[in-house]
Design a protein around this motif. Structure first.
Motif: not given
Length: 276
Positions: A260-276
């Motif tokens: 799942k990609a989550v966008k940081d509203p401050n930097t505009g970058s994305y972080s990814f988290s693994f989900q089963n």
């Protein structure tokens, strides 16, 4: 309706032939050597100016020196006939260029008539012939640019838009401020759905002619189409990346849907988290 321009040939200047210089001869003097067929020699050391103890040796030495000078051939720069040949060669080149430009302009005008009658293929042949006549003469730059632009118009009429962009580009390379060639290339780009390229040409037209309302209207019409195409291309790129990711992750029993990609509203970058 496309307006085809008819330009007049540039006048070719013909250089006048210079009058060959006359060589002056003067009667030989006892203390000077004479040059046959050329100017009198000034400052040449004759036999009478050298220190010779024997009068006979002095006379014979002077005769040998004079014979050597008389046998010399005039230098090319002093040869009137050589100068005349050079002038004639230059004149012949200019005359050939003038004739080629006349033939090129005649072929272009014939192409214009054929275009006006809707014979676009035949008109193309005449414009190509004009370009062959004109070649790379500096005086033919404007004529060649017009022929390329007119060829682009023929290709537009024939629905050959890729060829139209190529001919327009050649015209613009010869004349970067040729607005009609820019208009024709923009039209061809639009037909090919190259909206970004068409907008670039239209904006260039406005730089050259700020009063061009047609270009301004076309920009307003094409900007939404360009934005829509950019979004579509982005979605296609994401889909291809997702397909590639699934191919790799599938070997490990996973897919990109597990991330799942989550966008940081401050930097505009994305972080990814693994989900089963």
């Amino acid at each position: 309706m496309v307006l085809i321009e008819i330009e007049s040939d540039d006048e070719i200047a013909v250089k006048e032939e210079p009058n060959p210089s006359r060589s002056s001869t003067s009667p030989p003097k006892t203390s000077e050597a004479k040059i046959v067929g050329g100017d009198d020699s000034e400052g040449f050391e004759t036999a009478s100016e050298r220190e010779v103890s024997d009068d006979e040796e002095e006379e014979e030495g002077g005769d040998r020196k004079q014979d050597a000078i008389e046998n010399q051939e005039p230098q090319p720069s002093d040869n009137p006939e050589r100068k005349e040949d050079q002038v004639e060669a230059v004149t012949d080149v200019e005359s050939n260029q003038e004739k080629a430009l006349e033939d090129a302009n005649e072929a272009k005008m014939e192409g214009n008539k054929l275009f006006g009658n809707g014979l676009y293929e035949d008109a193309l042949s005449k414009y190509e012939l004009a370009l062959q006549f004109a070649q790379e003469f500096p005086e033919s730059l404007e004529l060649r640019s017009i022929c390329h632009s007119n060829s682009a118009t023929c290709y537009l009429k024939l629905g050959k838009y890729a060829e139209a962009t190529k001919e327009s580009t050649k015209a613009i390379e010869l004349n970067p401020s040729y607005t009609k060639a820019l208009v024709r290339r923009a039209e061809a780009h639009e037909k090919l759905e190259h909206f970004e390229e068409a907008l670039t040409d239209l904006k260039k037209i406005l730089e050259l002619d700020p009063s061009n309302d047609q270009a301004r209207k076309s920009i307003r019409r094409l900007e939404p189409l360009a934005a829509e195409k950019r979004e579509k291309m982005k979605e296609e790129a994401i889909a291809k990346l997702k397909e590639m990711g699934n191919t790799i992750l599938g070997k490990f029993g996973m897919s990109v849907d597990n991330f799942k990609a989550v966008k940081d509203p401050n930097t505009g970058s994305y972080s990814f988290s693994f989900q089963n």
